[in-house]
Design a protein around this motif. Structure first.
Motif, PDB file in Angstrom:
ATOM      1  N   PHE A 157       0.834  -1.200   0.000  1.00 16.86           N
ATOM      2  CA  PHE A 157       0.000   0.000   0.000  1.00 16.86           C
ATOM      3  C   PHE A 157       0.870   1.251   0.000  1.00 16.86           C
ATOM      4  CE2 PHE A 157      -2.480   3.287   2.262  1.00 16.86           C
ATOM      5  CZ  PHE A 157      -3.557   3.367   1.390  1.00 16.86           C
ATOM      6  N   GLY A 158       1.950   1.219   0.798  1.00 11.13           N
ATOM      7  CA  GLY A 158       2.889   2.335   0.780  1.00 11.13           C
ATOM      8  C   GLY A 158       3.536   2.501  -0.583  1.00 11.13           C
ATOM      9  N   GLY A 159       3.835   1.380  -1.229  1.00  5.99           N
ATOM     10  CA  GLY A 159       4.394   1.429  -2.576  1.00  5.99           C
ATOM     11  C   GLY A 159       3.416   1.997  -3.585  1.00  5.99           C
ATOM     12  N   LEU A 160       2.131   1.736  -3.376  1.00  3.25           N
ATOM     13  CA  LEU A 160       1.106   2.305  -4.252  1.00  3.25           C
ATOM     14  C   LEU A 160       1.073   3.825  -4.140  1.00  3.25           C
ATOM     15  CD1 LEU A 160      -1.967  -0.112  -3.969  1.00  3.25           C
ATOM     16  CD2 LEU A 160      -0.928   0.725  -6.089  1.00  3.25           C
ATOM     17  N   ILE A 161       1.182   4.319  -2.923  1.00  2.00           N
ATOM     18  CA  ILE A 161       1.209   5.772  -2.725  1.00  2.00           C
ATOM     19  C   ILE A 161       2.435   6.370  -3.405  1.00  2.00           C
ATOM     20  CG2 ILE A 161       1.397   7.600  -1.003  1.00  2.00           C
ATOM     21  CD1 ILE A 161      -0.145   5.814   0.920  1.00  2.00           C
TER      22      ILE A 161
END
Length: 200
Positions: free
Chosen positions: A149-153
């Motif tokens: 999810f952090g990578g998506l941001i």
């Protein structure tokens, strides 16, 4: 080429420090996940050595996890293509590769949700503790999902900046870091999956 790249880094100390901080971030995450997987293996090994205890049910990995692995590999490949394109100042292929990576990352998140739900269903199917390994697998996979999810941001930020033409063959540090992060997530997930499969 390597000498020129190093000189350019040295001439821009802010970027060099940012790269160093990012490296230590990945290193700390690698240690974190390694410790988690080591704990999982120790718990599983102790379960096999204690036949007097309630035997654990053999872990069956959800099919969606294998599908998610293929998707995550595709994201990593797309990010590699994006980095290669921006280094050569090929903006259109760069944007296309970023778009493919973003779509793949979202698809991986959706697929993982099904797998995580399946693990929880099995974990709570009995109160004897026989399905404890499913709970441990869920915990590690969920922690990985949080980092995805952090990578998506991060990827969303890079894509937004790319649409504003902020990157080219000279300015691409954020793209490089984003790709490195997704390569890292890919490697961690594959290692986790292999560990789960071996220590079932």
């Amino acid at each position: 080429m390597l000498k020129k790249s190093w000189l350019s880094i040295s001439a821009r100390p802010d970027l060099y420090r940012a790269k160093l901080v990012f490296f230590f971030l990945l290193l700390s995450l690698a240690i974190f996940f390694a410790a988690g997987m080591l704990s999982y293996c120790i718990i599983r090994a102790n379960a096999f050595r204690r036949p007097d205890q309630i035997p654990y049910v053999t872990l069956q990995l959800p099919t969606s996890f294998w599908l998610g692995t293929l998707i995550l590999l595709a994201v990593s490949i797309s990010m590699h293509i994006a980095v290669s394109a921006v280094h050569r100042n090929r903006i259109r292929p760069f944007l296309n590769a970023l778009s493919a990576a973003a779509i793949g990352a979202l698809a991986f998140t959706v697929v993982q949700a099904f797998g995580l739900r399946q693990l929880l269903d099995v974990h709570f199917s009995t109160s004897t503790g026989a399905t404890k390994s499913y709970g441990m697998c869920f915990t590690m996979a969920f922690l990985h999902a949080l980092h995805v999810f952090g990578g998506l941001i991060f990827l969303g930020f890079v894509f937004f900046q790319a649409t504003r033409q902020r990157y080219d063959h000279e300015r691409h540090w954020a793209v490089d870091n984003c790709a490195s992060y997704w390569h890292f997530l890919d490697a961690v997930w594959v290692i986790m999956l292999v560990t789960f499969f071996i220590a079932r």
